[in-house]
Design a protein around this motif. Sequence first.
Motif, PDB file in Angstrom:
ATOM      1  N   SER A  29      42.122  48.932 -20.451  1.00  0.00           N
ATOM      2  CA  SER A  29      43.293  48.126 -20.772  1.00  0.00           C
ATOM      3  C   SER A  29      44.258  48.106 -19.593  1.00  0.00           C
ATOM      4  O   SER A  29      44.789  47.047 -19.218  1.00  0.00           O
ATOM      5  CB  SER A  29      43.980  48.692 -22.014  1.00  0.00           C
ATOM      6  N   LEU A  30      44.488  49.267 -18.987  1.00  0.00           N
ATOM      7  CA  LEU A  30      45.324  49.358 -17.790  1.00  0.00           C
ATOM      8  C   LEU A  30      44.727  48.518 -16.661  1.00  0.00           C
ATOM      9  O   LEU A  30      45.428  47.751 -15.993  1.00  0.00           O
ATOM     10  CB  LEU A  30      45.455  50.812 -17.353  1.00  0.00           C
ATOM     11  N   TYR A  31      43.418  48.641 -16.473  1.00  0.00           N
ATOM     12  CA  TYR A  31      42.722  47.905 -15.420  1.00  0.00           C
ATOM     13  C   TYR A  31      42.859  46.394 -15.632  1.00  0.00           C
ATOM     14  O   TYR A  31      43.169  45.653 -14.708  1.00  0.00           O
ATOM     15  CB  TYR A  31      41.255  48.316 -15.386  1.00  0.00           C
ATOM     16  N   HIS A  34      46.284  44.971 -14.654  1.00  0.00           N
ATOM     17  CA  HIS A  34      46.484  44.860 -13.205  1.00  0.00           C
ATOM     18  C   HIS A  34      45.585  43.786 -12.582  1.00  0.00           C
ATOM     19  O   HIS A  34      45.943  43.202 -11.560  1.00  0.00           O
ATOM     20  CB  HIS A  34      46.269  46.223 -12.545  1.00  0.00           C
ATOM     21  N   VAL A  35      44.446  43.516 -13.186  1.00  0.00           N
ATOM     22  CA  VAL A  35      43.588  42.427 -12.711  1.00  0.00           C
ATOM     23  C   VAL A  35      44.275  41.089 -12.985  1.00  0.00           C
ATOM     24  O   VAL A  35      44.270  40.200 -12.129  1.00  0.00           O
ATOM     25  CB  VAL A  35      42.199  42.479 -13.388  1.00  0.00           C
ATOM     26  N   TRP A  40      44.476  44.473  -8.731  1.00  0.00           N
ATOM     27  CA  TRP A  40      43.210  45.196  -8.632  1.00  0.00           C
ATOM     28  C   TRP A  40      42.060  44.222  -8.822  1.00  0.00           C
ATOM     29  O   TRP A  40      42.167  43.235  -9.539  1.00  0.00           O
ATOM     30  CB  TRP A  40      43.127  46.294  -9.690  1.00  0.00           C
ATOM     31  N   ARG A  41      40.925  44.534  -8.176  1.00  0.00           N
ATOM     32  CA  ARG A  41      39.780  43.635  -8.284  1.00  0.00           C
ATOM     33  C   ARG A  41      38.468  44.329  -8.651  1.00  0.00           C
ATOM     34  O   ARG A  41      37.501  43.672  -8.977  1.00  0.00           O
ATOM     35  CB  ARG A  41      39.588  42.877  -6.979  1.00  0.00           C
ATOM     36  N   ASP A  42      38.417  45.649  -8.556  1.00  0.00           N
ATOM     37  CA  ASP A  42      37.166  46.346  -8.814  1.00  0.00           C
ATOM     38  C   ASP A  42      37.463  47.756  -9.301  1.00  0.00           C
ATOM     39  O   ASP A  42      38.546  48.292  -9.058  1.00  0.00           O
ATOM     40  CB  ASP A  42      36.329  46.404  -7.533  1.00  0.00           C
TER      41      ASP A  42
END
Length: 122
Positions: A29-31, A34-35, A40-42
Amino acid sequence: MSKIVRFLEYRRGVPFVHFTRSEMNSLLSLYSRHVMRGEWRDYAIDQSDGMARFAVFRSSFERPLFVISKQVKGQAKGSGASQNTVFQFTVSSGREKVAQGTSLLDVLPVFDQPLRLLRGSS
């Protein structure tokens, strides 16, 4: 002189540390937040040496921006080995520790803090 070793202690060795389903839900969910912002991308997940790691990257060709790790801190007293294990969660960026706590929810708020603009003396 010989040494007596209990089989249970011998077999244990390095504990298998992994992120639980609820921890993975929080991390992903955090990832995803940020995407959506384009920050973030990966990501990568690693498990070795009694530690689980979740790393996030700005690009696949760079070093990770942040690494969220989970490792065994100790054993709490009581019955049931898996229920009383105390874990330590750490958020690091490069070689610097950004946050540390005994729960994933203790260290994730570091990502919700607003970024500060640092002004130079130009």
